[in-house]
Design an enzyme around this catalytic site. Structure first.
Site, PDB file in Angstrom:
ATOM      1  CG  ASP A 122     -32.298  36.603  79.855  1.00 36.20           C
ATOM      2  OD1 ASP A 122     -31.635  37.513  79.297  1.00 36.20           O
ATOM      3  OD2 ASP A 122     -32.373  36.597  81.104  1.00 36.20           O
ATOM      4  CG  ASP A 140     -28.070  39.495  79.673  1.00 33.36           C
ATOM      5  OD1 ASP A 140     -28.410  40.467  80.164  1.00 33.36           O
ATOM      6  OD2 ASP A 140     -28.868  38.443  79.857  1.00 33.36           O
TER       7      ASP A 140
END
Length: 171
Positions: A122, A140
């Site tokens: 991430d 995401d």
């Protein structure tokens, strides 16, 4: 002229583009830049690029330190993407096909990270003052957009056969 963009074709396009953009952004940021050594990269007062390895699922819940949990999450992601692809094949609207493709592409992008690295990479961190959002990636964001699309599709009136503006007759 080409074939019409059916819900399945649009969903498949969304899946492939989501997966490609997700993996390309992660590979470029991690291997093609010095982000790991020079983080955070600040883009104004609200956005940073950072490196975070998420061993859990959404929002870092259910952190998995062992190999079994990692591979269970990979398997779950692949099975979910396959189920979404079957649903996408049966989708009655382009919005539904698009939403399912975004979710499936995101699930596969994160599954590749888990399989290759043991965690999901991430890198986008949104914040303002004392407020801080979870760090996320392209996959995401696509999953969230897909869920919004599912909700919107469920709120729209039912449609009849393709090309018809009449609602479907009751069953």
């Amino acid at each position: 002229m080409g074939r019409p963009m059916t819900p399945f074709r649009l969903g498949l396009l969304a899946l492939v583009l989501t997966f490609a953009l997700d993996q390309a952004s992660k590979l470029w940021l991690y291997f093609g830049t010095d982000l790991v050594l020079t983080q955070p990269w600040r883009f104004g007062p609200y956005l940073d690029l950072v490196v975070v390895w998420n061993r859990g699922v959404s929002y870092g819940m259910f952190q998995q330190e062992g190999g079994l949990g990692r591979w269970l999450l990979v398997a779950l992601s692949v099975v979910a993407a396959a189920g979404l692809a079957v649903w996408m094949h049966r989708a009655g609207s382009r919005l539904l096909g698009l939403a399912l493709g975004l979710i499936a592409g995101g699930a596969l992008g994160n599954a590749v990270d888990r399989a290759a690295y043991g965690a999901v990479f991430d890198f986008v961190h949104l914040h303002a003052g004392q407020w801080s959002w979870y760090v996320f990636n392209v996959a995401d964001a696509a999953i969230v957009a897909g869920v919004v699309g599912l909700i919107l599709d469920s709120l729209l009136p039912e449609r009849g056969p393709a090309g018809s503006s009449d609602p479907a007759p009751p069953v």
